[in-house]
Design a protein around this motif. Sequence first.
Motif, short mmCIF file in Angstrom:
data_model
loop_
_atom_site.label_atom_id
_atom_site.label_comp_id
_atom_site.label_asym_id
_atom_site.label_seq_id
_atom_site.Cartn_x
_atom_site.Cartn_y
_atom_site.Cartn_z
N THR A 14 0.82 -1.18 0.07
CA THR A 14 -0.12 0.06 0.04
C THR A 14 0.86 1.20 -0.03
O THR A 14 1.98 1.35 0.51
CB THR A 14 -0.76 -0.01 1.32
OG1 THR A 14 -0.06 0.07 2.32
CG2 THR A 14 -1.96 -1.07 1.39
N ASP A 40 -4.11 5.91 -3.05
CA ASP A 40 -5.48 6.78 -3.15
C ASP A 40 -5.15 7.86 -4.21
O ASP A 40 -5.90 8.69 -4.15
CB ASP A 40 -5.84 7.73 -1.87
CG ASP A 40 -4.72 8.43 -1.17
OD1 ASP A 40 -3.68 8.76 -1.87
OD2 ASP A 40 -4.89 9.22 -0.34
N GLU A 41 -4.58 7.72 -5.31
CA GLU A 41 -4.12 8.59 -6.34
C GLU A 41 -3.98 7.74 -7.58
O GLU A 41 -3.54 6.52 -7.75
CB GLU A 41 -3.08 9.63 -6.13
CG GLU A 41 -1.82 8.83 -6.00
CD GLU A 41 -0.46 9.68 -5.76
OE1 GLU A 41 -0.84 10.90 -5.59
OE2 GLU A 41 0.36 9.25 -5.35
N GLU A 62 -6.82 1.69 -7.03
CA GLU A 62 -6.83 3.14 -6.46
C GLU A 62 -8.14 3.18 -5.35
O GLU A 62 -9.25 2.98 -5.78
CB GLU A 62 -7.19 4.14 -7.73
CG GLU A 62 -7.24 5.51 -7.17
CD GLU A 62 -7.48 6.62 -8.30
OE1 GLU A 62 -7.75 7.88 -7.86
OE2 GLU A 62 -7.47 6.25 -9.55
N ALA A 63 -7.70 3.29 -4.27
CA ALA A 63 -8.67 3.18 -3.16
C ALA A 63 -8.21 4.29 -2.10
O ALA A 63 -6.98 4.27 -1.86
CB ALA A 63 -8.86 1.94 -2.74
N ASP A 64 -9.19 4.79 -1.10
CA ASP A 64 -9.05 5.66 -0.15
C ASP A 64 -8.77 4.65 1.03
O ASP A 64 -9.67 4.08 1.80
CB ASP A 64 -9.94 6.60 0.05
CG ASP A 64 -9.54 7.55 1.24
OD1 ASP A 64 -8.57 7.33 1.81
OD2 ASP A 64 -10.23 8.37 1.36
N GLY A 70 -12.62 1.86 1.47
CA GLY A 70 -11.29 1.54 0.75
C GLY A 70 -10.51 0.35 0.81
O GLY A 70 -10.19 -0.20 -0.23
N THR A 114 -5.93 7.09 8.35
CA THR A 114 -4.81 6.48 7.17
C THR A 114 -3.74 5.57 8.01
O THR A 114 -3.59 4.36 7.45
CB THR A 114 -4.16 7.49 5.97
OG1 THR A 114 -5.23 7.95 5.47
CG2 THR A 114 -3.19 6.91 5.13
#
Length: 266
Positions: A14, A40-41, A62-64, A70, A114
């Motif tokens: 990640t 996340d981008e 791509e995930a938050d 996410g 995060t």
Amino acid sequence: MSDNAPANGLAVITGASTGIGYELARCAAQDGYDLVIAADESRIAQAADDLRQVGGAVEAVEADLSTVDGVDRLMERIEADGRSVDLLMANAGRGLGKGFLDQDFAEARKVVDTNVTGTIYLVHQIGNHMRARGKGRILLTGSIAGFMPGSYQAVYNGTKAFINSFSFALREELKDSGISVSCLMPGPTETEFFKRADLMDTSVGQAKKDDPAEVARIGYDAMLDGEGDVVSGWKNKLQAAVANVTPASMLAHQHAKMAEPGSGAK
């Protein structure tokens, strides 16, 4: 994902679009692992293209990862092919500079979500699969920042103190399970962290920093060797050792000199 998986299996990384996370993914790719990389981008897609040149299959998500949704999205992608995760490198992280009361609370909370909530949720999900198999390696990216109160980075340093502590506790719990847990504790590293955290006008933001490829290699090798923790760089090792015997009030004062807004111009 490749139907003919290499013997080394699957690595999940990640925060892998740039910096230490990207270099960790590169280490695994060079060893023949297939990869699932997440950030996340949108740049995670370019990172995947670059890593495919090294070899092996690479899936970008791509995930938050500050949110449960996410992390669930990442887990759905991992589980879609029915493959087991051999290496988990939980590197996603976010920083935030300036005084705590001057920060936007939503941004401060995202640092916590995060660095802590999303990270331990992902470890909980993949860790349970590893425990069922009796096999796996986990690397968490902590920081030497976790050894000192972070004046003008109070929330960030607090989250890294949590990760440093959590990794040792989890390692002890899993010591007889076939799963190793390691913690990489880098110092300031030449990544986009300082720009994103609005720390470029500080002394630490303008100082010379470590090479992310070297930091990643140190952490990756420590994970494969099953080491509990590794501080990258002799200066960081010295700083960590000094922090262990220095009063917290003094550490907080010293950190303020590095991270106070405008300190880079002093």
